[in-house]
Design a protein around this motif. Structure first.
Motif, PDB file in Angstrom:
ATOM      1  N   GLU A   1      59.749  36.568  21.858  1.00  0.00           N
ATOM      2  CA  GLU A   1      60.837  37.264  21.159  1.00  0.00           C
ATOM      3  C   GLU A   1      60.878  36.964  19.655  1.00  0.00           C
ATOM      4  O   GLU A   1      61.524  37.673  18.895  1.00  0.00           O
ATOM      5  CB  GLU A   1      62.195  36.888  21.771  1.00  0.00           C
TER       6      GLU A   1
ATOM      7  N   THR B   1      60.132  39.115  29.773  1.00  0.00           N
ATOM      8  CA  THR B   1      60.286  39.978  28.608  1.00  0.00           C
ATOM      9  C   THR B   1      59.020  40.770  28.285  1.00  0.00           C
ATOM     10  O   THR B   1      59.069  41.952  27.978  1.00  0.00           O
ATOM     11  CB  THR B   1      60.632  39.147  27.345  1.00  0.00           C
ATOM     12  N   ASP B   2      57.910  40.063  28.349  1.00  0.00           N
ATOM     13  CA  ASP B   2      56.660  40.611  27.827  1.00  0.00           C
ATOM     14  C   ASP B   2      55.773  41.173  28.938  1.00  0.00           C
ATOM     15  O   ASP B   2      55.040  40.447  29.604  1.00  0.00           O
ATOM     16  CB  ASP B   2      55.916  39.503  27.072  1.00  0.00           C
TER      17      ASP B   2
ATOM     18  N   TYR C   1      60.786  43.025  32.523  1.00  0.00           N
ATOM     19  CA  TYR C   1      62.125  43.427  32.082  1.00  0.00           C
ATOM     20  C   TYR C   1      62.310  44.943  32.125  1.00  0.00           C
ATOM     21  O   TYR C   1      63.386  45.450  32.385  1.00  0.00           O
ATOM     22  CB  TYR C   1      62.339  43.001  30.626  1.00  0.00           C
TER      23      TYR C   1
ATOM     24  N   ARG D   1      67.721  42.896  25.218  1.00  0.00           N
ATOM     25  CA  ARG D   1      66.260  42.991  25.341  1.00  0.00           C
ATOM     26  C   ARG D   1      65.839  43.927  26.467  1.00  0.00           C
ATOM     27  O   ARG D   1      64.641  44.146  26.689  1.00  0.00           O
ATOM     28  CB  ARG D   1      65.670  41.594  25.583  1.00  0.00           C
TER      29      ARG D   1
ATOM     30  N   PRO E   1      65.482  31.567  24.116  1.00  0.00           N
ATOM     31  CA  PRO E   1      65.670  31.947  22.713  1.00  0.00           C
ATOM     32  C   PRO E   1      67.116  31.840  22.258  1.00  0.00           C
ATOM     33  O   PRO E   1      68.046  31.951  23.061  1.00  0.00           O
ATOM     34  CB  PRO E   1      65.210  33.407  22.693  1.00  0.00           C
TER      35      PRO E   1
ATOM     36  N   PHE F   1      66.573  36.561  15.822  1.00  0.00           N
ATOM     37  CA  PHE F   1      65.973  35.409  16.482  1.00  0.00           C
ATOM     38  C   PHE F   1      65.997  34.198  15.547  1.00  0.00           C
ATOM     39  O   PHE F   1      65.560  34.290  14.398  1.00  0.00           O
ATOM     40  CB  PHE F   1      64.531  35.742  16.878  1.00  0.00           C
TER      41      PHE F   1
END
Length: 386
Positions: free
Chosen positions: A71, A100-101, A131, A164, A288, A296
């Motif tokens: 992030e 997330t990725d 996600y 996100r 994060p 961020f």
């Protein structure tokens, strides 16, 4: 080799007291007050566990096996996990996810890492998806992934109520849940959707809507990170009272976060929903930090050792009895994931065990009948660990 564990104090996770455990290959053969091997014609390895406690191997159903994060840019992608980290956390069964990725990390990479950990000595499963909605898949179909790919037990972690996320609609979430349900029915697997729940105002409103206004069973919906705040916790308690399971994350970036999680676990026990609660570590995931403008500002990495740390702290503070706290990382996740031979110290169950010393520190780990740690010494490391 046959192994005999003598004189340990056994929790199944239910308290049994002093027992002997006979391990036959990868399975538990007997759990008895005393097992006499004098007449056994075979060679047996015997271990005296006097003064030690034996509990089921821990199940962590939310670990970023190939790393997570990103992030804060490419340099904030967290590293993949090593076998020794899992052993030191007492984890004998782990479920991997992307998070997330779903761009620079792939399901193929996740599958390969899970297979590698299997070869190195523990049990692994994975979620398809990440996600994003629509979820990334191996085959182009959630149903096909669950039915045809051995390690896939469900979809996740699908992000909701989070900045996100891809801001999925209720109808999109319903379709994912129904496909996961169908895949589970056809394969005999769990067919669950693991939801990453952010701090957004809606919380798990979508999940309540699905339960109340569709035919999808509540047990196919499995929200995690429900200890972000009190509102989410009490949504989780309400969800559990309706028959669902929900999850608290043990990794935290602060001591204050750890204390909050322990207190929330106590709240679950006092509300009599502890049988519907699981703990997961979010291991190797990023933790994060964002400022008020969503920028961020830094991160830490989730640690799988936090899983038992929260259980131990809860017991030490007398918030929960050990047998109740243990359920959250053994029996309860085995029910969520439909792991019929995991999560209990019982005859014909897998020989996945954790041995605790008098200070309730992890002293030994047995996975599929093999010692991976004994008397706090690692006996196995990953192929490329030094």
């Amino acid at each position: 080799m046959i192994k005999l564990l003598k004189n340990g104090i056994v929790y199944t996770p239910k308290y049994l007291g002093r027992r002997d455990i006979l391990i036959l290959g990868e399975k538990i053969g007997l759990v008895e007050k005393e097992i006499n091997i004098a007449t056994f014609p075979l060679e047996i390895e015997t271990y005296d566990l006097t003064g030690k406690t034996v509990v089921p191997g821990f199940i962590d159903s939310h670990v970023h096996l190939t790393g997570g994060g990103g992030e804060g840019g490419y340099s904030t992608r967290t590293p993949e996990i090593n076998l020794s980290q899992l052993i030191e956390g007492g984890i004998t069964t782990v479920i991997g996810c992307l998070g997330t990725d779903g761009i620079t990390r792939s399901l193929e990479n996740l599958y390969a890492k899970a297979k590698a950990l299997d070869e190195e000595g523990i049990t692994t499963l994975i979620f398809t998806g990440s996600y994003a909605v629509p979820p990334v898949t191996f085959t182009g179909s959630i149903v096909k992934d669950i039915v045809l790919i051995d390690k896939v037990v469900g979809v996740g972690e699908i992000a909701i109520s989070d900045h996100r996320s891809t801001q999925p609609t209720l109808e999109e979430i319903k379709k994912i849940a129904s496909n996961a349900r169908l895949g589970g029915l056809l394969s005999g697997k769990a067919g669950i959707v693991n939801f990453h729940v952010g701090a957004g105002e809606r919380g798990i409103d979508y999940l309540f809507e699905i339960v109340l206004k569709s035919e999808i069973p509540i047990t196919n919906l499995y929200p995690t990170h429900m200890n972000r705040n009190e509102k989410l916790l009490f949504q989780g308690i309400e969800f559990a009272k309706m028959g669902g399971y929900f999850d608290l994350t043990t990794s935290t970036s602060t001591e204050e976060g750890k204390i909050k999680t322990v207190k929330f676990l106590k709240e679950c026990y006092e509300n009599r929903v502890i049988d519907k609660v699981t703990l997961t570590s979010d291991g190797q995931g990023s933790l994060p930090k964002f400022d008020e403008e969503g920028k961020f500002v830094g991160l830490k990495i989730g640690e799988v050792t936090s899983l038992f740390d929260i259980v131990k702290t809860s017991v030490e503070k007398s918030y929960l009895p050990l047998e109740e706290a243990l359920k959250t990382i053994t029996l309860n996740p085995s029910k969520v994931l439909k792991l019929k031979t995991k999560g209990k110290v019982e005859r014909n169950f897998d020989a996945d065990l954790v041995i605790l010393d008098k200070d309730f520190e992890i002293d030994g780990v047995i996975s599929r009948g093999n010692f991976l740690m004994y008397e706090k010494k690692l006996l196995k490391r990953g192929t490329f660990e030094t």
